[in-house]
Structure formats: C-alpha cells, structure tokens
Design an enzyme around this catalytic site. Structure first.
Site, PDB file in Angstrom:
ATOM      1  N   LYS A 264      40.184  45.373  56.230  1.00  0.00           N
ATOM      2  CA  LYS A 264      39.704  46.756  56.151  1.00  0.00           C
ATOM      3  C   LYS A 264      39.859  47.294  57.562  1.00  0.00           C
ATOM      4  O   LYS A 264      39.162  46.842  58.478  1.00  0.00           O
ATOM      5  CB  LYS A 264      38.235  46.764  55.718  1.00  0.00           C
ATOM      6  CG  LYS A 264      37.556  48.124  55.790  1.00  0.00           C
ATOM      7  CD  LYS A 264      36.135  48.057  55.199  1.00  0.00           C
ATOM      8  CE  LYS A 264      35.398  49.364  55.320  1.00  0.00           C
ATOM      9  NZ  LYS A 264      34.039  49.324  54.696  1.00  0.00           N
ATOM     10  N   GLU A 268      35.515  53.483  57.754  1.00  0.00           N
ATOM     11  CA  GLU A 268      34.065  53.381  57.881  1.00  0.00           C
ATOM     12  C   GLU A 268      33.655  52.610  59.134  1.00  0.00           C
ATOM     13  O   GLU A 268      32.814  51.715  59.101  1.00  0.00           O
ATOM     14  CB  GLU A 268      33.461  52.739  56.620  1.00  0.00           C
ATOM     15  CG  GLU A 268      33.711  53.564  55.366  1.00  0.00           C
ATOM     16  CD  GLU A 268      33.024  53.041  54.112  1.00  0.00           C
ATOM     17  OE1 GLU A 268      32.782  51.833  54.019  1.00  0.00           O
ATOM     18  OE2 GLU A 268      32.739  53.872  53.227  1.00  0.00           O
ATOM     19  N   ARG A 312      38.382  63.966  50.549  1.00  0.00           N
ATOM     20  CA  ARG A 312      38.382  62.502  50.658  1.00  0.00           C
ATOM     21  C   ARG A 312      39.298  61.857  49.609  1.00  0.00           C
ATOM     22  O   ARG A 312      39.945  60.837  49.869  1.00  0.00           O
ATOM     23  CB  ARG A 312      36.942  61.995  50.506  1.00  0.00           C
ATOM     24  CG  ARG A 312      36.819  60.500  50.426  1.00  0.00           C
ATOM     25  CD  ARG A 312      35.378  60.051  50.486  1.00  0.00           C
ATOM     26  NE  ARG A 312      35.258  58.666  50.091  1.00  0.00           N
ATOM     27  CZ  ARG A 312      34.118  58.007  49.946  1.00  0.00           C
ATOM     28  NH1 ARG A 312      32.971  58.627  50.191  1.00  0.00           N
ATOM     29  NH2 ARG A 312      34.089  56.739  49.597  1.00  0.00           N
ATOM     30  N   LYS A 336      41.651  50.687  45.597  1.00  0.00           N
ATOM     31  CA  LYS A 336      40.543  50.777  44.639  1.00  0.00           C
ATOM     32  C   LYS A 336      40.994  51.552  43.404  1.00  0.00           C
ATOM     33  O   LYS A 336      41.839  52.448  43.508  1.00  0.00           O
ATOM     34  CB  LYS A 336      39.350  51.489  45.272  1.00  0.00           C
ATOM     35  CG  LYS A 336      38.627  50.652  46.318  1.00  0.00           C
ATOM     36  CD  LYS A 336      37.339  51.336  46.771  1.00  0.00           C
ATOM     37  CE  LYS A 336      36.659  50.491  47.841  1.00  0.00           C
ATOM     38  NZ  LYS A 336      35.374  51.048  48.297  1.00  0.00           N
ATOM     39  N   ASP A 341      35.980  56.195  45.305  1.00  0.00           N
ATOM     40  CA  ASP A 341      35.312  54.895  45.473  1.00  0.00           C
ATOM     41  C   ASP A 341      35.155  54.320  44.080  1.00  0.00           C
ATOM     42  O   ASP A 341      35.786  54.785  43.154  1.00  0.00           O
ATOM     43  CB  ASP A 341      33.959  55.078  46.176  1.00  0.00           C
ATOM     44  CG  ASP A 341      33.578  53.847  46.989  1.00  0.00           C
ATOM     45  OD1 ASP A 341      34.083  52.767  46.672  1.00  0.00           O
ATOM     46  OD2 ASP A 341      32.792  53.970  47.937  1.00  0.00           O
ATOM     47  N   GLU A 369      27.599  48.391  42.250  1.00  0.00           N
ATOM     48  CA  GLU A 369      27.070  49.222  43.334  1.00  0.00           C
ATOM     49  C   GLU A 369      26.658  50.606  42.835  1.00  0.00           C
ATOM     50  O   GLU A 369      25.590  51.097  43.178  1.00  0.00           O
ATOM     51  CB  GLU A 369      28.137  49.357  44.432  1.00  0.00           C
ATOM     52  CG  GLU A 369      27.732  50.334  45.520  1.00  0.00           C
ATOM     53  CD  GLU A 369      28.776  50.490  46.628  1.00  0.00           C
ATOM     54  OE1 GLU A 369      29.794  49.783  46.613  1.00  0.00           O
ATOM     55  OE2 GLU A 369      28.538  51.328  47.518  1.00  0.00           O
ATOM     56  N   HIS A 513      29.544  60.742  42.697  1.00  0.00           N
ATOM     57  CA  HIS A 513      28.838  60.545  43.961  1.00  0.00           C
ATOM     58  C   HIS A 513      27.602  61.435  44.132  1.00  0.00           C
ATOM     59  O   HIS A 513      27.441  62.103  45.149  1.00  0.00           O
ATOM     60  CB  HIS A 513      29.796  60.758  45.138  1.00  0.00           C
ATOM     61  CG  HIS A 513      29.695  59.640  46.149  1.00  0.00           C
ATOM     62  ND1 HIS A 513      28.504  59.273  46.717  1.00  0.00           N
ATOM     63  CD2 HIS A 513      30.635  58.802  46.665  1.00  0.00           C
ATOM     64  CE1 HIS A 513      28.715  58.258  47.536  1.00  0.00           C
ATOM     65  NE2 HIS A 513      29.997  57.936  47.522  1.00  0.00           N
TER      66      HIS A 513
HETATM   67  C1  GCV Z   1      32.147  46.921  52.188  1.00  0.00           C
HETATM   68  C2  GCV Z   1      31.745  51.677  49.942  1.00  0.00           C
HETATM   69  C3  GCV Z   1      30.530  50.790  49.995  1.00  0.00           C
HETATM   70  C4  GCV Z   1      30.531  49.929  51.250  1.00  0.00           C
HETATM   71  C5  GCV Z   1      31.819  49.106  51.261  1.00  0.00           C
HETATM   72  C6  GCV Z   1      32.997  50.080  51.238  1.00  0.00           C
HETATM   73  C7  GCV Z   1      34.322  49.343  51.186  1.00  0.00           C
HETATM   74  O1  GCV Z   1      31.690  52.634  50.929  1.00  0.00           O
HETATM   75  O2  GCV Z   1      29.379  51.575  49.928  1.00  0.00           O
HETATM   76  O3  GCV Z   1      29.404  49.096  51.221  1.00  0.00           O
HETATM   77  O4  GCV Z   1      31.887  48.285  52.399  1.00  0.00           O
HETATM   78  O5  GCV Z   1      32.907  50.891  50.086  1.00  0.00           O
HETATM   79  O6  GCV Z   1      34.810  49.165  50.095  1.00  0.00           O
HETATM   80  O7  GCV Z   1      34.833  48.974  52.220  1.00  0.00           O
END
Ligand code: GCV
Length: 691
Positions: A264, A268, A312, A336, A341, A369, A513
């Site tokens: 990654k 973030e 986004r 993804k 998300d 999640e 979201h």
């Molecule tokens: C591992 C989302 C989740 C994060 C996660 C991120 C990702 O933002 O809330 O917890 O981080 O995705 O897939 O990298």
C-alpha cells in the site's frame, strides 16, 4: 397455553438441548468419518499424508472401499486442479490431490453427485490478506486478536498452541482452496522485515506449507530508511534497489516458497515512490526485479486517493490507467471491488477490464468493516457474485469482471484474487457464527468464480449445521425432508436476503459512506467535524440539500461515468436508465423525482429503509423457528446478535430518514412504520460515544 402446546414446546426445547453444544471452532469441517477406507497412494509427502489422513478420518461411504490417489500429469488439469471420480483422484501436484480429497469429502457430506470430472481453479493465487498488526491488534478485525502476532515479552516466541492453531487455520483454508496468506497489515510496520520477525514468519510458513499455503508479507515502502539506515527509499536509487535485493535474498533463504510482497503506497499516509517524485510503476518494478529471480510477485494496491478536488471514485483510474503496460509481469495490481471502498453497494471499479496490458486482481473484504462487523448477519457471497458477474463490456458483451481477471480474456502471467480476512483469536474464528460463511464463500469463489451464492450457502449450511453422526435418519440429517424444508430452506433464504437487507437499512439506492466517524459501524449522515478531510465526511458522499440528494458523477458533475465503457457510460448517465441500485451513486436528483415504479424518490427512500428493518425482524422470526435444529450455544449466539442487528437497523433508518427529512421537508409515506428515535438524541449519543 394448552397442554398440547406445552408438550410440543418442551419436546422441541429438549431436542435442541440434546444437540451437542458447539462452539463453532470446527467451522465447516465438523464431518467425522463413519467407515474405514482403503487409501492407495504410490507417492509420499507431507501433503499426501494429510490427504490420506483426511480420507481416513472423514470417509462416509461404504466401509473398506478403495480409493486411489494418483499424482500424474494430465493436460486437462490446470495448476493445482484435479480429476475426481468416486474412487480415484488424479492431479499434477500433491496439493491438487489434497484439494480433490476435500472436494470428495464435501460432496459426501453434502450429498452432491460424484462423477468423473476435472475441477480447475479460476485463479492461480487465492489469497487471504490479514490486516494484523505486529502488536496483535487487527485493523478492522472484529473477532479477537491476531492468530499470528502478539505484543509483550513473548511476542516472538512460538508455542505448541500457536502451531496447532496455525495448522487448523491452514487446514480450513486448504479445504476451500485458499493457497496464500499475507500475514500482516497493509499499513505495514517496517519491523516485519527485521531478522526476528522474519524468523517468526518462517515458523508460520513451515506450518502452512504442507497445506499448500504460501506466505506473503505486506511491506512498508520506507523500510530501507527506517530499518536499513539508508538516507532514502527512492526506488531509482541503486543502494535502495540493492537493499531490497538483499532483503529478498534473506527471506528466500528462510522461506524458499515465499509468495511475495503486498504494497500500500502513497495512500492514507503510507510512504511510497511519489515521496521521491517517482511513479507507482517505478516503485512496483523495483520490488518486482528483486523478487523475480526467486519467482516472487508484487501485489501493488490501486487503493489510492488524495483530498484533492477530484472525486475520490475517479482517482485510482486516473492514476493507474496512464501506466497500463508499464509494469513488470510479476506485478499484479490489486483493485478493490468498488471504486471508493468496500461499501455495502457500489458499481465495480472501472479499472477492471480497462487495464489490458497489466495483470489486475480483485480485492474483496471478508471482514465486515462497512457491513455491521461481527454483529450483523450479512452473507457477502451475493455481493461478490453481483461484482464478479458485472459486465465491463471492455472486450464486448460478456466481459465480466470474473473473465477480465481470471485469464479468460487477457493473457495475464499471474491471476489472483484476495480477500481481507475476518479471522481472529475468537473460539469461532470470525465472531459471528454466520461470518464463517463469508470466509468459506470467499475460498469457494476464488476456486470457482462462476459458483452461485446460493450453491455456496447450501453447502455451507449443510456442513455447518447438519448432523454427521453417520445415521442418515436423524433429525438433522441432510437427507431428512423435515430438515431440508424447515431448516435448510429458510436459513438459506435468510442468508441470500441478508446483504440486500443491510443495503436497505444502511444505504439504499446507491447511497454510500454515511458512517459516523472512522468506526464505520453506525450511521452518521451528519458527520462532518471541522478539520476532518472532506472526503472522509458523509455529506461529501450524499450531498443532500433542499433540492435533492446524491453525488452527480455524470458529465454535469465529476464525470466519473466517463471511466466506464459503453453502453454502461450512457446507461449510468441517464437517470431513466441508470439501475435504481446505483441511482444516487451517479445522480443528484430532486426529492420528488419520479422513480421507475411511479413513487417519488423520497417515498422510495423511506420504503427501502423501512423494508430493511422489517427484513431483519423477519430474520429474527426465521431463526426462532429453527431453534430445534441448532445446538443451544450457537442458537443463542445468533439470536442475541440478531436482536442487536435489529436495534441497529432501526437506528440506521431513523438517523438517515430524520436527517434527510430536514432537507426534503416531505412527509413520511402513510404506510411506513414511524421512526422510534429522535434525531437530536441520536446525534448526541454519537458525539458522546466519541468522547
Ligand atoms: C488498512 C479503508 C479502511 C482502512 C484500511 C484501508 C485500506 O480506508 O478503513 O482501515 O487500511 O481502507 O484498504 O488500505
């Protein structure tokens, strides 16, 4: 209550108490053998020994039948596939034999036909991504702590109990065809590459290997600086490249079948090649070159977005498409399923099928999640089926996401699929007894991406709840008509409806979201504290105002629809042809917009939220009615969780409808159940929970 009713009631209560309590630890592998079997295998290996043992422990057909295990190459068999018959399993590899054995056992236990057939995997690599931190916590984990890592003095010690648990984990994965595990969080600690952690990784890899599971690690792009003492982590710097080469060599000297790295980067807050003015391709290729001599692979994530003005949903495509064709052939881009998300519902990411000269793999989220975590009963296979069967139209009609990623359309050197694990140290591994079905379903779909969610649910229910005492005439035998009609059917229907129910009570019609804060659990359509990035707040996504609601992603808005191939682009762009399920994901529409069924948008929204709550109430009724078929322990666990889910669904409905009504100023439809909460209290409660 009449005497007769009391007698019937007591009979059922007793029956349910008679079923042995089950803690869920055995997952879908509860089946015990009832007869001995004569296994013939000409070769020896740790994997084949497991295969033989599984047959001996699980054989349910006639006593002393003969079964032959044959490792012999056959062009019809691909990779770790197998040829299965009633009394013979043939494969090119030892692990293929083990998969064949698990298939045979499953068919015996579920009553499925066994005829001569070749079964090949859809994807070469079927991987679980663990978001496990080295201190034992799990990011977005809802089932206890990590089974691999822990904090404290003994964090690097490996005990007999650890190894036993890893072996059970490996067996469960192998039984559904999973063949890779990324052992640590994508928000990776650089320490994972230090000698101590690599030593522990080797110990884990040694336990997983006989079950055909390769070990992978998530790596932090700044590792050369943080643990290597270099001044930079610039991928084009020769010292940096050499540092990674040395590290990779060290890893392979410990773990000869190491799978590779998951990265990654520049997402973030994680470091990445862009910190040094380089591209994602520069970063991925440098790591790929280090891994290539050993057959290792880089899974480079496309989950990137900045707090910029660009929607986004568009950013991954905008960033990665210009690099199509620039990646080494041992790089695979992990994308993804949805462009934003892992939301309860989104259209598929437009990168699928669009990147034609680069290997692309889907990343699904097994841990819930955004779907009620380990409290809500949500069977995810229906969502994954919808995603895999989505037509991208990239190479004409029928270019489904499944076919664009499994090598059917593009000649990818590697094919793969990953699922973010929902496994933790809880006795039942996943928190919610039904969450196990999502682990199971991921493995089954990774093996065969054309399986239906219904078939998978059918198998899972039989394996998880039926009676394997060996007697076929018991109450819970899969052959009992009563069990099929009064347990299997209603429970399966509940599972199949569960994702749509969650979408209804959380985010119907393409909303997404709407969570209060980073917990991603409860509702917070109002959530937009000062100082928080706009793209992390709810109003950024729903854009409710006096005129209407929804994110305009057509040409008059962000034009994210332009990233989709025709006819999708036109279909999405027109509010009359855009499927209702994505409507507010693509359009900002007036509250009195007339829907396809003649209702106003506002009424339709109200009915969806209302329906979602009623669906969960129905799940409660369904579950109560099947009490006599389930052991008391699992029955009451699910019952308690359904009660909480129901209360949560009511809160979701009330919070969203009361909040949006401030803008719509329209009355609730007459035949809708009224909210039972008030908005101020919900907002106050939410604020207090964060203090
Ligand atoms: C591992 C989302 C989740 C994060 C996660 C991120 C990702 O933002 O809330 O917890 O981080 O995705 O897939 O990298």
């Amino acid at each position: 209550m009449s005497r007769k009713i009391i007698t019937i009631f007591s009979f059922f209560v007793l029956l349910s108490f008679n079923l042995q309590a089950e803690d869920g630890h055995d997952l879908w592998l509860r089946g015990k053998g009832t007869n001995s079997v004569n296994v013939i295998c000409s070769k020896k290996s740790p994997t084949l020994s497991i295969a033989m043992q599984e047959l001996q422990q699980g054989w349910q057909r006639n006593a002393n039948e003969k079964i032959e295990l044959v490792v012999k190459s056959d062009k019809a068999i691909k990779g770790d596939g197998f040829r299965i018959g009633k009394n013979r399993i043939q494969a090119n590899t030892d692990i293929g034999i083990l998969y064949g054995v698990y298939e045979l056992m499953r068919r015996q236990q579920t009553g499925e036909n066994i005829h001569e057939e070749v079964c090949n995997p859809s994807y070469e690599r079927r991987i679980l991504n663990h978001w496990d931190n080295l201190d034992g916590t799990i990011e977005r984990g809802y089932a206890g702590s990590s089974i691999f890592w822990r904090k404290g003095k003994d964090s690097l010690t490996v005990t007999y109990t650890d190894k036993q648990l890893w072996q059970e984990y490996a067996r469960a994965n192998a039984s559904i065809g999973i063949n890779g595990s990324v052992l640590n969080n994508v928000n990776a600690s650089p320490s994972i590459l230090t000698a101590d952690y690599l030593k522990k990784t080797k110990e884990i890899a040694d336990v997983l290997r006989p079950y055909g599971i390769r070990t992978y690690l998530s790596v932090n792009f700044a590792s050369p600086q943080v643990i290597g003492g270099l001044k930079t982590s610039d991928p084009l710097n020769s010292e940096v490249a050499q540092w990674w080469k040395n590290k990779v060599k060290e890893i392979y000297s410990l773990i000869p079948d190491f799978g590779g790295f998951l990265v990654k980067a520049n997402s973030e807050g994680q470091p990445g090649p862009q910190d040094f003015g380089r591209t994602h391709a520069d970063g991925a290729n440098m790591l790929a070159d280090a891994l290539s001599p050993f057959g290792g692979m880089v899974m480079w994530r496309a989950f990137i977005y900045n707090p910029s003005d660009e929607d986004r949903a568009k950013q991954a495509y905008s960033e990665f498409m210009p690099m199509d064709g620039q990646f080494r052939d041992n790089v695979i881009i992990q994308v993804k399923n949805g462009p934003i998300d892992f939301q309860p519902r989104e259209p598929f990411s437009p990168l699928f099928g669009a990147m034609k000269k680069t290997s692309v793999m889907p990343e699904l989220q097994i841990t819930q999640e955004y779907l009620g975590q380990s409290v809500h009963l949500v069977y995810l296979a229906t969502m994954w089926e919808e995603f895999l069967k989505s037509d991208t139209y990239q190479e004409g009609k029928g270019s489904t996401v499944a076919r664009c990623t499994d090598g059917s359309i593009f000649p990818q050197k590697h094919t793969a699929i990953a699922g973010v694990s929902n496994i933790g140290s809880d006795v039942n591994w996943c928190g919610h007894p039904f969450a196990q079905s999502n682990w199971y379903a991921f493995g089954r779909l990774a093996w065969n991406n054309s399986l239906s969610s219904e078939q998978i649910a059918d198998e899972w229910i039989k394996l998880t709840f039926a009676d394997y005492s060996g007697k076929i005439d018991t109450q819970n035998s899969i052959f009992s008509a009563d069990w099929q009609v009064n347990f299997l059917q209603p429970v399966k229907q509940m599972m199949l409806n569960s994702r749509e129910a969650a979408v209804n009570y959380m985010m119907p019609l393409g909303l997404h979201h709407l969570f209060a804060a980073d917990h991603h659990y409860g509702p917070g359509p109002w959530w937009a504290p000062t100082g928080v990035r706009k793209d992390w707040t709810s109003p950024y996504y729903h854009k409710a105002d006096s005129i209407g609601i929804g994110f305009d992603r057509t040409a008059t808005g962000s034009n994210a629809v332009s990233q989709y191939q025709e006819p999708l682009q036109s279909m999405f762009s027109n509010s009359q042809t855009c499927p209702d399920i994505y409507l507010l994901w693509v359009h900002h529409l007036p509250w009195n917009f007339i829907m396809k069924d003649g209702q106003t948008l506002w009424d339709e929204l109200c009915y969806h939220y209302d329906k979602g709550v009623r669906q969960v109430r129905d799940f409660q009724k369904t579950w109560d009615q099947v009490q006599r078929y389930v052991d008391a322990e699992r029955f009451s666990q699910v019952q308690i969780k359904l009660r909480e889910q129901c209360m949560n669904a009511q809160v979701w409905k009330d919070a969203c409808l009361l909040y949006f009504r401030q803008f719509s100023k329209m009355p609730f439809p007459n035949d809708m159940e009224r909210p039972v909460n008030n908005l101020e209290d919900l907002i106050k409660k939410d604020e207090q929970s964060r203090k």
